[in-house]
Design a protein around this motif. Structure first.
Motif, PDB file in Angstrom:
ATOM      1  N   LYS A 542      14.263  11.131  -1.011  1.00 37.02           N
ATOM      2  CA  LYS A 542      14.992  10.267  -1.931  1.00 37.02           C
ATOM      3  C   LYS A 542      14.333   8.891  -2.036  1.00 37.02           C
ATOM      4  O   LYS A 542      14.629   8.124  -2.925  1.00 37.02           O
ATOM      5  CB  LYS A 542      16.427  10.065  -1.442  1.00 37.02           C
ATOM      6  N   GLU A 543      13.426   8.536  -1.099  1.00 34.02           N
ATOM      7  CA  GLU A 543      12.975   7.183  -0.916  1.00 34.02           C
ATOM      8  C   GLU A 543      11.539   6.956  -1.385  1.00 34.02           C
ATOM      9  O   GLU A 543      10.979   5.911  -1.151  1.00 34.02           O
ATOM     10  CB  GLU A 543      13.076   6.872   0.586  1.00 34.02           C
ATOM     11  N   SER A 544      10.928   7.979  -2.001  1.00 34.60           N
ATOM     12  CA  SER A 544       9.502   7.910  -2.307  1.00 34.60           C
ATOM     13  C   SER A 544       9.268   7.072  -3.565  1.00 34.60           C
ATOM     14  O   SER A 544       9.135   7.581  -4.665  1.00 34.60           O
ATOM     15  CB  SER A 544       8.942   9.318  -2.495  1.00 34.60           C
ATOM     16  N   ASN A 545       9.175   5.737  -3.398  1.00 32.31           N
ATOM     17  CA  ASN A 545       9.046   4.826  -4.528  1.00 32.31           C
ATOM     18  C   ASN A 545       7.602   4.462  -4.838  1.00 32.31           C
ATOM     19  O   ASN A 545       7.329   3.834  -5.856  1.00 32.31           O
ATOM     20  CB  ASN A 545       9.831   3.537  -4.257  1.00 32.31           C
ATOM     21  N   TYR A 546       6.676   4.834  -3.957  1.00 30.85           N
ATOM     22  CA  TYR A 546       5.282   4.456  -4.131  1.00 30.85           C
ATOM     23  C   TYR A 546       4.402   5.688  -3.944  1.00 30.85           C
ATOM     24  O   TYR A 546       4.551   6.420  -2.971  1.00 30.85           O
ATOM     25  CB  TYR A 546       4.886   3.365  -3.126  1.00 30.85           C
ATOM     26  N   THR A 547       3.495   5.912  -4.893  1.00 30.69           N
ATOM     27  CA  THR A 547       2.583   7.055  -4.808  1.00 30.69           C
ATOM     28  C   THR A 547       1.158   6.592  -5.047  1.00 30.69           C
ATOM     29  O   THR A 547       0.918   5.606  -5.745  1.00 30.69           O
ATOM     30  CB  THR A 547       2.944   8.144  -5.839  1.00 30.69           C
ATOM     31  N   ASN A 562       7.550   2.462  -8.261  1.00 30.80           N
ATOM     32  CA  ASN A 562       8.822   2.685  -8.926  1.00 30.80           C
ATOM     33  C   ASN A 562       9.847   1.790  -8.242  1.00 30.80           C
ATOM     34  O   ASN A 562      10.533   2.180  -7.303  1.00 30.80           O
ATOM     35  CB  ASN A 562       9.218   4.162  -8.817  1.00 30.80           C
ATOM     36  N   THR A 563       9.920   0.538  -8.685  1.00 29.42           N
ATOM     37  CA  THR A 563      10.708  -0.456  -7.967  1.00 29.42           C
ATOM     38  C   THR A 563      11.318  -1.447  -8.945  1.00 29.42           C
ATOM     39  O   THR A 563      10.792  -1.669 -10.033  1.00 29.42           O
ATOM     40  CB  THR A 563       9.839  -1.203  -6.949  1.00 29.42           C
ATOM     41  N   ASN A 609      11.379  -6.401  -1.732  1.00 32.82           N
ATOM     42  CA  ASN A 609      12.515  -7.170  -1.221  1.00 32.82           C
ATOM     43  C   ASN A 609      13.561  -6.311  -0.527  1.00 32.82           C
ATOM     44  O   ASN A 609      14.616  -6.796  -0.146  1.00 32.82           O
ATOM     45  CB  ASN A 609      13.171  -7.981  -2.348  1.00 32.82           C
ATOM     46  N   LYS A 610      13.276  -5.005  -0.352  1.00 37.39           N
ATOM     47  CA  LYS A 610      14.235  -4.112   0.303  1.00 37.39           C
ATOM     48  C   LYS A 610      13.694  -3.494   1.584  1.00 37.39           C
ATOM     49  O   LYS A 610      14.437  -3.222   2.514  1.00 37.39           O
ATOM     50  CB  LYS A 610      14.663  -2.988  -0.656  1.00 37.39           C
ATOM     51  N   LYS A 611      12.388  -3.226   1.642  1.00 37.19           N
ATOM     52  CA  LYS A 611      11.857  -2.500   2.788  1.00 37.19           C
ATOM     53  C   LYS A 611      10.349  -2.661   2.852  1.00 37.19           C
ATOM     54  O   LYS A 611       9.719  -3.214   1.953  1.00 37.19           O
ATOM     55  CB  LYS A 611      12.207  -1.011   2.692  1.00 37.19           C
ATOM     56  N   VAL A 612       9.796  -2.157   3.958  1.00 35.10           N
ATOM     57  CA  VAL A 612       8.351  -2.078   4.141  1.00 35.10           C
ATOM     58  C   VAL A 612       7.973  -0.604   4.191  1.00 35.10           C
ATOM     59  O   VAL A 612       8.568   0.186   4.915  1.00 35.10           O
ATOM     60  CB  VAL A 612       7.903  -2.783   5.438  1.00 35.10           C
ATOM     61  N   VAL A 613       6.977  -0.221   3.387  1.00 36.25           N
ATOM     62  CA  VAL A 613       6.511   1.164   3.322  1.00 36.25           C
ATOM     63  C   VAL A 613       5.034   1.183   3.699  1.00 36.25           C
ATOM     64  O   VAL A 613       4.261   0.335   3.254  1.00 36.25           O
ATOM     65  CB  VAL A 613       6.703   1.753   1.902  1.00 36.25           C
ATOM     66  N   THR A 614       4.640   2.124   4.536  1.00 40.45           N
ATOM     67  CA  THR A 614       3.233   2.291   4.884  1.00 40.45           C
ATOM     68  C   THR A 614       2.733   3.607   4.314  1.00 40.45           C
ATOM     69  O   THR A 614       3.342   4.656   4.527  1.00 40.45           O
ATOM     70  CB  THR A 614       3.039   2.273   6.412  1.00 40.45           C
ATOM     71  N   LYS A 615       1.628   3.557   3.574  1.00 45.63           N
ATOM     72  CA  LYS A 615       1.017   4.751   2.988  1.00 45.63           C
ATOM     73  C   LYS A 615      -0.414   4.871   3.501  1.00 45.63           C
ATOM     74  O   LYS A 615      -1.065   3.877   3.821  1.00 45.63           O
ATOM     75  CB  LYS A 615       0.994   4.668   1.463  1.00 45.63           C
TER      76      LYS A 615
END
Length: 620
Positions: A542-547, A562-563, A609-615
């Motif tokens: 549900k959380e995959s906002n960056y590809t 997607n933010t 502004n909501k979270k940190v994502v590591t790819k």
């Protein structure tokens, strides 16, 4: 060729109400108290957002330790009782009974009676990993972690099923998973850490599952022999039947390309051989039953011979010998070359035990095999990616003012392991640890440390010892580490725990064969996790906002955001942690020029502004 069914965990029950080493003392020894105090940390870490899966037996689903510390939030998500036949089974499986959610679990009350009757071991271990304490001082390590329980029936496939089920549930929940296993067997998989379980554990480890397992409780038993054959030779040893057994289960393993043969023999009280079987070669693959005939008496034995195991090409034998009190017994092993190892374990009515008998070198035969307690870590603790935990006595200040404890537990199994793998990996408090007891048990007869009333039922806390108690302590610490940095790979979690372990005079004296890398240090592990860039990102679908596309890539790639954030910061690191570049992303497709990037793996730390994502990005 592996088979069988048994789950037996050797624990030492402390009958004295004055036993030292309670769970709160373990928390101090393992530096969990510093994490709870939040010393120089951004917050207190409690395992929130992490799932601890416990494969065991003897679960009391109603025990109040499985609520949070305020006794409000029930934290067991699901349970799978592989023994219970009433169903329904989990989706995709055709056996056992699954309970989903608080209402179903509390209605079921506990797992069913099985080959271990109504037991208690799982409730005690789960309480150490994350029990809320139920108003007592006996809080676990990760008090806000959630739970999955599997009452596991130990065949290769059923253990694998338990792991896969836990992983699937954790993916549905979108949370990281730590699997705690306070058990070990010498016939499941291979003693060199290869086999079906090893392959599946590595696969799931690569998907982010952290596996923590006990080292075993045979450190004070000379249950192992080894020998290097340099020419055609015959080695002999005496073996004794383990206590509380119906015989011995002897695992034998040679070196690839060097077959061996064995013979079983009986001796009189003067160690004279009075009867022996023919030599049975490993080349005769198959299952065999026979009798050793001794002056009209007979002893039953059965064995499986494997000329070249499919996972390691080693010749192997699993030998079962029925107990007989009239004679002394021994083994003869013949080979022309290679290293040979054997382990003497309990044979019980429900298959094999994991506590050792002894090998012996009679004074009448000084040329027989030397005996020791080495190579004592069994499956799954001998698997490379597992975090294998030894047990020591928690160090604390006694009322007299003296500092006591800190030494390795005599029973804690010793390394080394095969190849370059160090086992055990780390140590944790495992002597006289007080934790929760199943209120439904029919097998515990020891002393109660304290008890609480909850929902008109009495719930007890008791003191137990074993590497079974040390394992869930480290599992709880792993949950703290993952809460601090959910982007860590399972390999990074293990590395952090091992690199931050502390050493003292006790670890220096006993060495790596007993302590591994040292004693677990929850505080330093959490600090290290907060300052480590995660190699992998495990995120709910549900959380995959960056590809990133394509990936692997060369020349350029596209990062799609997607933010709702107007501007998103993206930092690019190499695997040493050095920042290579920093860019700003906008909603939609963003082009990243890869000219000048050396081929290899890079980490993209994306902050909105909501979270940190590591790819992870691979550049060709």
């Amino acid at each position: 060729m592996r088979k069988g069914l048994l789950f037996a965990s050797l624990i030492f029950l402390m009958m004295s109400a004055g036993a030292q080493g309670h769970l709160y003392r373990a928390a101090i020894d393992g530096r969990v108290d510093s994490v709870r105090a939040g010393i120089n940390l951004p917050q207190e870490f409690t395992g929130q957002g992490v799932i601890i899966g416990v494969t065991d037996w003897g679960f009391d689903y109603t025990h109040p330790v499985f609520y949070d510390t305020n006794m409000q939030n029930y934290r067991v998500l699901r349970a799978w009782d592989q023994f219970k036949t009433s169903g329904p089974a989990p989706e995709g499986y055709n056996y056992g009974t699954e309970y989903v959610g608080r209402e179903a679990l509390l209605a079921a009350q506990c797992d069913t009676s099985n080959v271990y009757d109504y037991a208690y071991h799982g409730t005690h271990c789960a309480g150490i990993a994350g029990g809320g304490g139920a108003g007592t001082i006996y809080r676990g390590v990760a008090v806000e972690a959630e739970y999955l329980f599997v009452s596991v029936s130990l065949t290769d496939q059923e253990v694998i099923d338990a792991w896969r089920w836990m992983y699937d549930v954790s993916q549905q929940e979108g949370k990281r998973l730590v699997i705690s296993m306070s058990w070990g067997l010498y016939w499941l998989d291979n003693m060199d850490g290869t086999g079906a379980l090893a392959d599946e554990m590595q696969r799931l480890n690569d998907l982010g599952v952290v596996f923590v397992t006990s080292a075993g409780n045979n450190g004070d038993e000379n249950c192992h022999i080894s020998h290097t054959f340099t020419q055609q030779d015959t080695l002999r040893t005496q073996f004794t039947f383990p206590p509380s057994s119906i015989g011995s289960s002897i695992t034998m393993m040679g070196t690839a390309g060097h077959p061996f043969a064995f013979s079983l023999f009986a001796m009189d009280n003067n160690y004279n051989i009075v009867a022996e079987t023919p030599f049975h070669p490993t080349a005769d693959d198959g299952i065999y039953e026979n009798w050793l005939v001794i002056n009209g008496d007979s002893v039953y034995y059965a064995f499986i011979a494997d000329s070249a195991n499919i996972y390691n090409d080693r010749p192997e034998v699993q030998l079962d010998v029925a107990k007989h009190s009239g004679y002394k017994f021994g083994l003869a092993i013949a080979s022309a070359g290679g290293d040979f190892h054997a382990w003497n374990m309990a044979l019980i009515e429900t298959k094999y035990g994991n506590w050792g008998g002894t090998f012996a070198k009679p004074s009448a035969h000084p040329d027989w095999a030397d005996v020791d307690a080495l190579y004592g870590v069994s499956t799954p603790g001998n698997i490379d990616c597992a975090i294998t935990v030894a047990a020591h006595a928690a160090r604390y200040t006694a009322p007299s003012g003296h500092v006591v404890g800190g030494s390795i537990a005599d029973f804690s199994s010793s390394g080394p392991s095969f190849g370059q793998v160090t086992k055990p990996d780390i140590s944790a408090p495992g002597k006289n640890v007080v934790s929760s007891l199943s209120s439904f048990t029919t097998t515990y007869t020891g002393t109660t440390t304290t008890s609480v009333q909850f929902n008109d039922r009495n719930y007890r806390f008791v003191s137990l010892s074993g590497t079974s108690m040390a394992c869930p302590f480290v599992a709880g610490v792993a949950a703290l580490v993952l809460q601090a940095n959910p982007n860590l790979s399972a390999t990074q979690v293990k590395q952090i725990l091992l690199e931050t372990a502390y050493n003292d005079q006790f670890t220096d004296e006993a060495g790596v064969l007993r302590f591994g890398n040292g004693k677990v240090n929850a505080y330093q592990a959490v600090l290290r996790a907060l300052n480590t860039v995660g190699i992998d990102h495990y995120v709910s679908p549900k959380e995959s906002n960056y590809t990133i596309f394509p990936n692997p890539a060369s020349g350029q790639c596209f990062i799609t955001a997607n933010t709702e954030s107007e501007f998103v910061n993206c930092q690019i690191f190499d695997l040493s942690g050095r920042m290579i570049q920093q860019i700003t992303l906008t909603s939609g497709a963003n082009t990243l020029n890869l000219n000048g990037f050396a081929p290899g793996c890079y980490l993209l730390k994306i902050t909105d502004n909501k979270k940190v994502v590591t790819k992870k990005l691979v550049v060709r």
